[in-house]
Design an enzyme around this catalytic site. Structure first.
Site, short mmCIF file in Angstrom:
data_model
loop_
_atom_site.label_atom_id
_atom_site.label_comp_id
_atom_site.label_asym_id
_atom_site.label_seq_id
_atom_site.Cartn_x
_atom_site.Cartn_y
_atom_site.Cartn_z
CD GLU A 1 -6.57 37.02 -10.11
OE1 GLU A 1 -7.93 37.60 -10.60
OE2 GLU A 1 -6.20 35.99 -9.65
CE LYS B 1 -9.95 35.23 -9.82
NZ LYS B 1 -8.01 34.34 -9.94
CG HIS C 1 -8.57 38.92 -5.64
ND1 HIS C 1 -7.11 38.23 -6.67
CD2 HIS C 1 -9.10 37.61 -5.31
CE1 HIS C 1 -7.40 37.15 -7.00
NE2 HIS C 1 -8.24 36.53 -6.43
CG ASN D 1 -12.89 36.46 -7.00
OD1 ASN D 1 -13.46 37.54 -8.02
ND2 ASN D 1 -12.07 36.54 -6.60
CD GLU E 1 -8.61 33.86 -2.96
OE1 GLU E 1 -9.09 33.39 -3.31
OE2 GLU E 1 -7.84 35.43 -3.20
CB SER F 1 -6.64 25.28 -7.20
OG SER F 1 -5.56 26.34 -8.47
N GLY G 1 -5.27 29.97 -9.27
CA GLY G 1 -5.06 29.62 -10.60
C GLY G 1 -4.14 28.33 -11.57
P1 13P Z 1 -8.71 30.30 -8.67
O1 13P Z 1 -9.84 28.67 -7.54
O2 13P Z 1 -9.26 30.39 -9.89
O3 13P Z 1 -7.61 29.26 -7.82
O4 13P Z 1 -9.34 31.15 -7.77
C1 13P Z 1 -8.89 31.53 -6.68
C2 13P Z 1 -9.27 33.38 -6.48
O5 13P Z 1 -8.53 33.84 -6.91
C3 13P Z 1 -10.34 33.40 -6.05
O6 13P Z 1 -10.60 34.57 -5.09
#
Ligand code: 13P
Length: 250
Positions: free
Chosen positions: A96, A11, A94, A9, A166, A212, A172
């Site tokens: 976010e 982002k 997601h 992803n 997740e 992560s 992150g």
């Molecule tokens: P990270 O791997 O940066 O923690 O992000 C995970 C994520 O949100 C994948 O959609």
């Protein structure tokens, strides 16, 4: 046999030139992967990614989709628009999107159905916040999110659904759920699927872990019986790291 799926992803990262470069670096490193390899790129990089991934085993994904076919929805992108660009996977729900853009369980469901109707596959994200976890609500939250996301999705359509667990606090942050913890929560998600669609579906649906996940911890996570893949943020932007994760899942 279920085929594991590793999806990057990206982002809000990588313009067209960066997209081309990153895919050209990833492609040779993952060419022998036994798992599915997906990159979910920004809308503006989809066309570039599609061209760069042509002839490779990298599949194309998007990070969101609107539920309406068309209309007055400023800033949104429809499922048909994505399907036309040969997008195979769409991430919906997601954390976010839920946190910063008012995504709800209901809109996650609408978006998932729209993507499925357009013939694409979906990666539906679920996961608890730190506060929810600390107040003992992890199970309750993932059960509710999973049930609501799947409302009116048929058993046939479920074959094109991947769930990504997740935990929000792990995204992150460098903090990963322990492999045992992630595995336990994914078991709960499978129970929901079993209740809704029957035993076979509960077993066959692919559930990824995300948060992560990186080149150092992927092997341990992938070794867990309930984990069928990963949804990778930060580490998916580094070709060697992403390839290592892919190879752990192969
Ligand atoms: P990270 O791997 O940066 O923690 O992000 C995970 C994520 O949100 C994948 O959609």
């Amino acid at each position: 046999m279920k085929r594991p799926i590793i999806a990057g992803n990206w982002k809000m990262n990588n313009n067209k030139a960066e997209t081309k470069e990153l895919i050209s670096k990833i492609a040779p490193l993952v060419k022998d992967a036994k798992c599915e390899v997906v990159v979910c790129v920004p809308f503006t990089s989809i066309e570039t990614a599609r061209k760069a991934a042509r002839g490779t085993n990298i599949q194309l994904g998007a990070q969101n989709v609107h539920w309406a076919e068309k209309g007055a929805f400023t800033g949104e992108i429809s499922a048909n628009m994505l399907a036309e660009l040969k997008v195979k996977y769409v991430i919906v729900g997601h954390s976010e999107r839920r946190q910063y853009f008012g995504e709800t369980d209901e809109t996650v469901n609408l978006r998932a159905k729209a993507a499925l109707n357009a013939g694409m596959k979906v990666i539906i994200c679920v996961g608890e916040t730190l506060e929810e976890r600390e107040s003992g609500k992890t199970a309750e939250v993932v059960i509710r999110q999973t049930e609501k996301a799947l409302k009116d999705i048929t058993k046939q359509e479920l074959k094109r659904v991947v769930i990504a667990y997740e935990p929000v606090w792990a995204i992150g942050t460098g903090k990963t759920a322990t492999a045992q913890d992630a595995d336990g929560t994914i078991k709960i998600i499978r129970k929901v699927i079993r209740k809704l669609y029957g035993r076979a579906s509960g077993q066959s649906i692919r559930v990824q872990y995300g948060g992560s996940m990186n080149a150092g911890n992927a092997a341990e996570l992938m070794a867990m019986p309930q984990i069928d893949g990963g949804l990778i943020g930060g580490a998916s932007l580094k070709p060697e790291d992403f390839a290592k994760i892919v190879n752990c899942a192969s």
